[in-house]
Write a protein that holds these residues in place. Structure first.
Motif, PDB file in Angstrom:
ATOM      1  N   UNK A  31      10.517  29.774  42.824  1.00  0.00           N
ATOM      2  CA  UNK A  31       9.816  30.978  42.393  1.00  0.00           C
ATOM      3  C   UNK A  31       9.639  31.889  43.600  1.00  0.00           C
ATOM      4  N   UNK A  32      10.094  33.137  43.482  1.00  0.00           N
ATOM      5  CA  UNK A  32      10.089  34.017  44.643  1.00  0.00           C
ATOM      6  C   UNK A  32       9.466  35.383  44.396  1.00  0.00           C
ATOM      7  N   UNK A  33       9.293  35.791  43.144  1.00  0.00           N
ATOM      8  CA  UNK A  33       8.966  37.198  42.888  1.00  0.00           C
ATOM      9  C   UNK A  33       8.179  37.345  41.594  1.00  0.00           C
ATOM     10  N   UNK A  34       7.272  38.327  41.575  1.00  0.00           N
ATOM     11  CA  UNK A  34       6.571  38.749  40.351  1.00  0.00           C
ATOM     12  C   UNK A  34       6.900  40.216  40.105  1.00  0.00           C
TER      13      UNK A  34
ATOM     14  N   UNK B 245      -3.709  44.772  38.280  1.00  0.00           N
ATOM     15  CA  UNK B 245      -2.569  44.901  39.192  1.00  0.00           C
ATOM     16  C   UNK B 245      -2.950  44.405  40.584  1.00  0.00           C
ATOM     17  N   UNK B 246      -4.107  44.827  41.053  1.00  0.00           N
ATOM     18  CA  UNK B 246      -4.572  44.391  42.370  1.00  0.00           C
ATOM     19  C   UNK B 246      -4.728  42.877  42.411  1.00  0.00           C
ATOM     20  N   UNK B 247      -5.335  42.318  41.376  1.00  0.00           N
ATOM     21  CA  UNK B 247      -5.550  40.859  41.331  1.00  0.00           C
ATOM     22  C   UNK B 247      -4.225  40.103  41.340  1.00  0.00           C
ATOM     23  N   UNK B 248      -3.282  40.548  40.511  1.00  0.00           N
ATOM     24  CA  UNK B 248      -1.995  39.851  40.419  1.00  0.00           C
ATOM     25  C   UNK B 248      -1.231  39.935  41.733  1.00  0.00           C
ATOM     26  N   UNK B 249      -1.200  41.108  42.331  1.00  0.00           N
ATOM     27  CA  UNK B 249      -0.460  41.272  43.585  1.00  0.00           C
ATOM     28  C   UNK B 249      -1.119  40.511  44.732  1.00  0.00           C
TER      29      UNK B 249
ATOM     30  N   UNK C  81       0.759  37.459  46.722  1.00  0.00           N
ATOM     31  CA  UNK C  81       0.897  37.434  48.179  1.00  0.00           C
ATOM     32  C   UNK C  81       0.371  36.115  48.741  1.00  0.00           C
ATOM     33  N   UNK C  82      -0.741  35.641  48.204  1.00  0.00           N
ATOM     34  CA  UNK C  82      -1.317  34.377  48.671  1.00  0.00           C
ATOM     35  C   UNK C  82      -0.403  33.194  48.366  1.00  0.00           C
ATOM     36  N   UNK C  83       0.415  33.336  47.320  1.00  0.00           N
ATOM     37  CA  UNK C  83       1.363  32.280  46.947  1.00  0.00           C
ATOM     38  C   UNK C  83       2.696  32.396  47.688  1.00  0.00           C
ATOM     39  N   UNK C  84       2.825  33.407  48.531  1.00  0.00           N
ATOM     40  CA  UNK C  84       4.081  33.621  49.236  1.00  0.00           C
ATOM     41  C   UNK C  84       5.139  34.297  48.386  1.00  0.00           C
ATOM     42  N   UNK C  85       4.728  34.955  47.299  1.00  0.00           N
ATOM     43  CA  UNK C  85       5.659  35.626  46.404  1.00  0.00           C
ATOM     44  C   UNK C  85       5.742  37.116  46.733  1.00  0.00           C
TER      45      UNK C  85
ATOM     46  N   UNK D 158       0.823  50.731  46.777  1.00  0.00           N
ATOM     47  CA  UNK D 158       0.507  50.014  47.998  1.00  0.00           C
ATOM     48  C   UNK D 158       0.418  48.500  47.812  1.00  0.00           C
ATOM     49  N   UNK D 159       0.265  48.059  46.578  1.00  0.00           N
ATOM     50  CA  UNK D 159       0.101  46.625  46.317  1.00  0.00           C
ATOM     51  C   UNK D 159       1.440  45.907  46.136  1.00  0.00           C
ATOM     52  N   UNK D 160       2.547  46.655  46.084  1.00  0.00           N
ATOM     53  CA  UNK D 160       3.857  46.072  45.812  1.00  0.00           C
ATOM     54  C   UNK D 160       4.752  46.153  47.046  1.00  0.00           C
ATOM     55  N   UNK D 161       5.676  45.205  47.124  1.00  0.00           N
ATOM     56  CA  UNK D 161       6.668  45.238  48.206  1.00  0.00           C
ATOM     57  C   UNK D 161       7.739  46.288  47.952  1.00  0.00           C
ATOM     58  N   UNK D 162       8.139  46.447  46.699  1.00  0.00           N
ATOM     59  CA  UNK D 162       9.082  47.497  46.321  1.00  0.00           C
ATOM     60  C   UNK D 162       8.637  48.133  45.016  1.00  0.00           C
ATOM     61  N   UNK D 163       8.991  49.414  44.864  1.00  0.00           N
ATOM     62  CA  UNK D 163       8.650  50.171  43.660  1.00  0.00           C
ATOM     63  C   UNK D 163       9.852  51.015  43.274  1.00  0.00           C
ATOM     64  N   UNK D 164      10.253  50.933  42.016  1.00  0.00           N
ATOM     65  CA  UNK D 164      11.288  51.839  41.511  1.00  0.00           C
ATOM     66  C   UNK D 164      10.621  52.935  40.691  1.00  0.00           C
TER      67      UNK D 164
END
Length: 288
Positions: free
Chosen positions: A70-73, A92-96, A100-104, A129-135
């Protein structure tokens, strides 16, 4: 392509990403994550596209050579099949934060992110700001003729450019496309509020038409999905009847129809559409 590149930069062949069961990446991109990148998708059924953190907390696979990694949400905001539903900001904040805490890693399909911005008043930078990438997409409600973009840290975007080239997405003389996108960003964001108002107007017409029921009843942004009573036939039957009267809508299920308001649809157009909805339904019932 911006979504597929976003997934690719975070995952390697044999990895897994978590997403909502109705999301665009899973349903409308030909399983390109599997065909192009060798990835698996683990889907979670949300409430009209909205996920809760407690649905995800037990889904991260342990490091084990027998299991997929598992690598990504991935989240989608606003949610297309959820009738333009907005992901609650706190969720969104909670999930992200949890991811991050899970290394995802986290990716946002923000094709309609600016609809969420206008509807909530929360700036795009705060959502992103909570995501690593955004489309993001410039040819949805923003009205540009073509174009999407992937945003993220410089090093990820450098990798993304390589993947774009691999996927066949390199374009020369793309300045004319960029110019249209820049115009849309400068002039068409605030006017999305008109689309939202028109969607609510259309939803009111659906509520007032016998045999039609909103699905869901809440209209967050610019998408209206409604259910057709079998007494009116199938969704395809009803859409055909609407088309005969000059109104175009899309079937998204045996009894479900989707309508989207945008900058080419005025308030008077929506009012006329409501009149046609009512007339077509009334004509079918009159023949029964």
């Amino acid at each position: 392509m911006s979504n597929q590149i976003g997934v690719r930069v975070h995952c390697s062949p044999g990895d897994e990403f978590i997403c909502e069961a109705g999301c665009h990446i899973y349903n409308y991109e030909q399983a390109a994550y599997a065909q192009l990148s060798g990835l698996a998708a683990r889907t979670v059924q949300g409430e009209f596209g909205v996920l809760r953190l407690d649905q995800l907390t037990d889904l991260v696979r342990p490091e084990n050579e027998h299991q997929v990694r598992t690598r990504l949400v991935c989240l989608e905001n606003t949610h297309n099949r959820g009738a333009g539903r907005i992901q609650p900001y706190d969720t969104v904040v909670d999930i992200c934060t949890w991811a991050r805490a899970q290394g995802l890693a986290t990716h946002l399909d923000g094709a309609r992110l600016f609809n969420a911005v206008v509807a909530t008043g929360i700036p795009a930078a705060d959502w992103s700001q909570h995501f690593d990438t955004v489309s993001v997409c410039f040819s949805k409600g923003l009205g540009a003729p073509i174009g999407s973009a992937l945003a993220g840290p410089r090093e990820l975007i450098a990798r993304a450019r390589r993947h774009r080239k691999l996927f066949g997405g390199g374009m020369r003389q793309a300045g004319v496309i960029a110019a249209a996108a820049l115009y849309a960003l400068d002039h068409h964001i605030d006017r999305l509020a008109e689309d939202h108002e028109n969607a609510r107007l259309l939803a009111a017409a659906v509520r007032d038409t016998e045999g039609l029921e909103l699905f869901p009843d809440v209209i967050d942004t610019n998408i209206v999905i409604f259910q057709v009573d079998p007494r009116l036939g199938t969704a395809a039957d009803f859409v055909a009847g609407l088309k005969a009267q000059g109104l175009l809508m899309l079937t998204v299920g045996p009894q479900l129809i989707r309508a989207v308001t945008h900058l080419d649809v005025s308030r008077s157009d929506v009012e006329h559409a409501g009149t046609i909805l009512h007339a077509v339904a009334e004509a079918v019932f009159a023949k029964a």
